[in-house]
Design an enzyme around this catalytic site. Structure first.
Site: not given
Length: 1096
Positions: A753, A756, A850, A935
């Site tokens: 992504h 990010e 991420h 994350e």
């Protein structure tokens, strides 16, 4: 405990505690005994069977009493267990049995309806079950005949409310005039029977879950009726005793405006103006804060959408995908059905948002256990053998002297040694070779036309020097004029070598002068190398400016920055300003000051980002003047940060896009400065490629095997790098080579992504640590082979998308069946993982880095069959399932050694909506037990040594290093794992290790007074609210039920079962796994309320 009937019954155990004396309880006083035997059925099943078959009132009341108290004292798990055993069907059967009489016995019906509402609220299929049992219209009929009895009315309304969880049931009630019956039960302002009035409004709101009922309510004028009722209750409720009624009316209006007709009716009846005025009044009292949020939701929802005041809402750039014959013809005519389609989409989104999270969990055991067939034949996988050079390399340089220098070439990558799996693919003409700074930020220039020449040169010239690869001719002429230099010819084409050489010479001269004067001195950063790498980057827009922060570099600022304090009511104030502008259109300027997509606007490359709900998170700022003074920092800045949905829609075409307003205030430190603003710390594709080259040169090729290769080309023609890192064998002896070639693999990836960027900083920390001389890094290289794909979406990073690639797809949703042309990086990454799997080198760890914009701290998502089945409440027996718990090893280790990591925020569930993500596909198809998504928060931490602080690049890189430390926990080489020297080397600070992980079941963001949810639907009614209303109604005796007082008093004087009988009845209804320790602990406290002993 609530008591019904003539017997007083006190119970302090659990349902499963009923056992031997249960028969005596149900057969006392000559009543018939149960037909089912305890040996063949559980006690709960016997109770439910008796409830359906017994005709004795007193026995029925006792059964209802036991069930109600035990379900109330326990958790939702008890209710779900009862539902699983047929509790809903039993209660519905009893309702039909006692309700279909000429003179219904409400002594039984009221407690039965109460219990049915409690249980039905947790049963997703209660509506369909009620239809099958014939209880829907029966309940509606009971409501019609008891509209003068508040207690009976409330009980019927709660049951109707839970029945409406089914669309077909809600339609059935609506078709039988249920809306009219319930609407007549909502009076003007009164202080009597408030619980029944609230139940009527909630039931009416529940009926509006279907389009047919919404349209019926609108056509009958109920919108204006509810507005009038709300105004009446608002004006007359001076003592604020009916806040719950007013809140329920607002929620009902929210449901009624789900359709276009409902919103138009609300708007035409002056609803926005009315709510704006009442909300202003509510702001003056803290007691009325709960009314402000639904009021603002309703006003925002019904504000008419207006087109964006720009020439076109389409991007100025386009890209022709492979296999696309031509660009589709986009109609410039507005879609007539846009409003209706938008309403339908809003309703669909609302239903999706309100869907129980457990519905998304995968419960198909075959999908969880059995891998699907590969998406490609095995013959195609042999092409990936080139990405395992460590398996075929002979390490001849180990026999040569260190002076030959051949080892550098053999054990590290060369610019000429790249493998392009799709190098022959047709490149589109839309890809242009130009210099770019990968739009990870937007830029703001602060300058003055009247500044002195020297000052102008100091501020602007340094910025122009960052435009090493070309700027606009006018801007370059201005710089050269200030320097007293002649303006050379502008470079017309890259193929013109002579002019290109002149320009390049000029640029290098400027670079040298700039670096000599100020000197960047950033570790692992070379400005000249960065410029060279950036010149080879291909982008879709014709970027012509290299951003100064990328060229100059970044250092973490000294110290940590605390989370910014949030000014109360600032977000609410911004939203009210929007509504005020709608009500008073004369205050609108209606002038476009700056258009991000206008090519005529001179400025730096901009990129739009969707800010998450962490509105306390500050953007970052880079000051050129600060950098030139020796402080090259991206720092957090900004106050009054707000992010909310506005009422703009696209200027043309279908109006499905939602736009948001982001506002914040910044005070600049310097005048005559150039400042860059970014959502988060930028990390560009060019920065990555330059960083890899620096790492390659930094390692000792005799000790570290570092090989960079190109996995494939992207859609725009950029290379996607893959890096191999491991330790070189000690010698060329068979034993040493065998040990190296049999090391387990670890695969790491990042930046799928593009927005990010924090994931890239974590990956930067991982790469630098693995290439370092640290003892842990050396041990990891000797134990594993690391395969790193540091940027899975280079085109998205380069061209400034937030989540998608150039094909407008989220690449992390393409892993199931990736397209080799449209998603090449995912296709070949998956192919490489397949290859490792078929050669017996399945990775022991796969982790995809991420960033997370809504939660604090760092955490992992993993995969577990058992945890998924447990959480989903699946009927699958998990006792016989065997699952390796090793997927918890790394997160448990990180929770002990990484200060930003929170194990309690980790999740190991497999969701249907995540079935095509890297984590799930690698776990399911390749059989990687430890397949994770890491994350990393954008914001900061609320635990440990970083509690209350915002995270920076230093913390991100530290997390990358700590993840490497945690990998030691999965090594099979016990000599490495228990090496005293290695253990002492790892930083095990007790203050860090003993940090308390944040509880994932708590709200991530602390509630604030002005917190606003901008969803299109009304807030869902919590189960605890419904239960409390029911309990209140059970304990309440209305004027119309005075005759029940004497009957109730008799109940309080009886106790048909002794305490000794209670202890012998235990342990039969619920199985042991549902036992709640909190109920049976020695510290159990009891309150005496109305003569009842209630366990707490």
């Amino acid at each position: 405990m609530s008591v019904y009937g003539q017997n007083h019954f006190t119970w302090n155990g659990t349902l499963r505690d009923l056992h031997g004396s249960y028969t005596g309880f149900c057969t006392g006083r000559g009543r018939p005994s149960m037909t089912a035997t305890l040996s063949s059925s559980s006690g709960l099943e016997v109770l439910l069977s008796t409830l359906q078959n017994v005709g004795d009132v007193e026995s029925t009341l006792n059964i209802l009493s036991v069930l109600d108290e035990l379900l109330s004292a326990g958790t939702d798990r008890r209710i779900h267990y009862m539902i699983k055993k047929g509790g809903s069907e039993a209660l519905l059967t009893a309702l039909v049995k006692y309700g279909h009489t000429f003179s219904p016995n409400y002594t039984i019906l009221i407690p039965l309806l109460h219990l049915l509402a409690k249980v039905g609220h947790k049963d997703r299929r209660i509506g369909m079950k009620a239809e099958e049992a014939g209880a829907v219209l029966l309940t509606l009929n009971l409501l019609k005949h008891n509209d003068q009895h508040a207690r009976r009315t409330a009980a019927c309304l709660w049951v109707i409310q839970v029945f409406c969880s089914s669309v077909s049931t809600a339609n059935l009630i609506g078709e039988n005039h249920g809306l009219d019956v319930i609407y007549r039960l909502i009076p003007q302002y009164t202080t009597k029977h408030l619980h029944a009035i609230k139940a009527a409004i909630n039931a009416f709101s529940a009926l509006l879950c279907t389009k047919a009922n919404v349209c019926s309510a609108v056509s009958k004028g109920y919108i204006s009726g509810f507005l009038w009722l709300y105004e009446d209750w608002h004006n007359k409720d001076n003592q604020d005793v009916a806040i719950a009624i007013r809140h329920a009316l607002l929620c009902c209006l929210l449901k009624a405006t789900d359709s276009t007709a409902g919103r138009q009716a609300f708007l035409s009846q002056g609803g926005i103006r009315l709510l704006y005025q009442t909300a202003q009044t509510c702001l003056l009292s803290k007691n009325l804060e709960c009314l402000v949020e639904p009021s603002m939701q309703l006003m925002r929802k019904c504000l008419p959408r207006i087109p964006l005041p720009v020439t076109s809402d389409q991007s100025a750039y386009s890209f022709l995908l492979p296999g696309t014959p031509a660009f589709p013809d986009v109609s410039e005519t507005p879609d007539e059905s846009s409003d209706e389609s938008d309403a339908e989409e809003a309703e669909d989104n609302h239903e999706a948002n309100n869907r129980d999270y457990d519905d998304d969990l995968e419960t198909d055991l075959n999908k969880l256990r059995l891998p699907p067939d590969p998406d490609r034949p095995k013959e195609l996988l042999t092409q990936y053998s080139c990405f395992c050079p460590e398996l075929s390399h002979d390490f001849q340089e180990l026999d040569l002297s260190s002076e030959t220098g051949d080892s550098s070439t053999a054990s590290s990558s060369s610019d000429d040694e790249v493998v392009l799996l799709n190098k022959d693919r047709t490149k589109t003409t839309a890809s242009r070779d130009s210099s770019t700074s990968d739009c990870s930020y937007s830029e703001m220039e602060i300058s003055s036309r009247d500044m002195p020449a020297a000052a102008h040169l100091e501020a602007c010239d340094f910025h122009s020097h960052s435009s090493i690869l070309g700027t606009s001719p006018g801007f370059r002429t201005m710089v050269r004029g200030a320097m007293g230099e002649a303006s050379p010819c502008q470079r017309e084409d890259e193929q013109d070598n002579e002019e290109g050489g002149t320009e390049e010479f000029y640029h290098h001269t400027i670079i040298d002068r700039l670096l000599e004067r100020h000197g960047a001195g950033i570790p692992h950063h070379d400005p000249k190398l960065y410029c060279a790498v950036a010149s080879k980057t291909k982008s879709i827009p014709d970027f012509s400016i290299l951003a100064f922060p990328d060229f100059w570099g970044h250092l973490p600022p000294p110290g940590h920055q605390p989370m910014a304090p949030r000014k109360p009511n600032i977000q609410r104030q911004k939203v009210f300003e929007d509504i005020h502008r709608f009500l008073k259109t004369d205050d609108i300027i209606n002038h476009v000051v700056f258009d991000l997509e206008d090519n005529k606007v001179r400025g730096r490359r901009k990129a739009g980002y969707k800010l998450g709900q962490l509105t306390r998170m500050q953007p970052v700022l880079y000051s050129v003047k600060e950098a030139l003074e020796g402080r090259p920092h991206w720092i957090r800045t900004g106050t009054e940060i707000c992010y909310f949905r506005n009422n703009f829609c696209p200027a043309q075409g279908r109006r499905r896009t939602t736009f948001y307003t982001l506002t914040f205030t910044i005070t600049f430190k310097h005048i005559e400065d150039v400042c860059y603003l970014a959502y988060h710390y930028p990390y560009t594709y060019s920065a990555l490629m330059a960083h890899l080259k620096i790492l390659q040169k930094s390692v000792d090729p005799a000790k570290v095997f570092f090989k960079q290769q190109t996995l494939c080309s992207t859609l725009a023609g950029n290379s996607c790098p893959v890096v191999t890192i491991t330790a070189c064998p000690v010698s060329r002896r068979w034993k040493d080579l065998h040990q190296m070639r049999n090391r387990p693999y670890i695969v790491l990836s990042s930046r799928v992504h593009p927005g990010e960027s924090n994931a890239s900083w974590v990956m930067k920390g991982t790469l630098e640590f693995l290439c370092s001389n640290d003892l842990v890094a050396q041990s990891l290289r000797e134990a594993f082979v690391f395969k790193v794909i540091p940027m899975l979406n280079p085109d998205g990073v380069i061209n400034g998308t937030n989540r998608c690639d150039l094909n407008s797809k989220d690449l992390n949703r393409q892993w199931s069946k990736p397209d080799p042309l449209l998603s090449p990086t995912i296709y070949h990454t998956k192919g490489f993982l397949y290859y490792l799997n078929i050669i017996g080198r399945t990775p022991v760890v796969f982790c995809d880095y991420h960033g997370h914009s809504r939660k604090k701290n760092v955490f992992l998502y993993g995969c577990s069959i058992k945890e998924t089945l447990w959480q989903s409440g699946s009927a699958v027996d998990t006792v016989g399932l065997k699952e390796d718990p090793g997927y918890r090893t790394i997160p448990k280790t990180l929770d002990r050694i990484a200060p930003t990591f929170s194990f309690n925020s980790c999740n190991f569930l497999v969701e249907k909506s995540r079935s095509a993500t890297a984590r799930v596909v690698v776990w399911r198809e390749m059989g990687v037990l430890r397949s994770y998504t890491l994350e990393n928060t954008y914001n900061g931490c609320n635990q440990g040594i970083y509690k209350g602080l915002q995270t920076g690049t230093q913390e991100h890189q530290e997390m990358g290093m700590k993840f490497c430390h945690s990998v030691l926990s999965v090594t099979k080489d016990t000599r490495i794992l228990y090496s005293r020297k290695l253990i002492n080397h790892i930083d095990l600070d007790h203050n860090m290790l003993d940090h308390k992980s944040h509880n994932c079941f708590e709200d991530d963001e602390p509630p604030c007074a002005e917190e606003i949810e901008y969803s299109v639907g009304c807030p869902t009614l919590k189960g605890s609210d419904l239960d409390s209303d029911i309990d209140s109604n059970m304990a309440h005796v209305d004027e119309d039920d005075k005759d029940d007082k004497e009957h109730s008093a008799q109940k309080h004087q009886q106790d048909s079962i002794s305490q000794s009988q209670q202890s012998s009845i235990k342990n039969h209804l619920f199985p042991p796994q549902t036992r709640q320790p909190s109920v049976d602990t020695p510290s159990e406290r009891r309150d005496l309320r109305n003569g009842l002993s209630i366990a707490k």
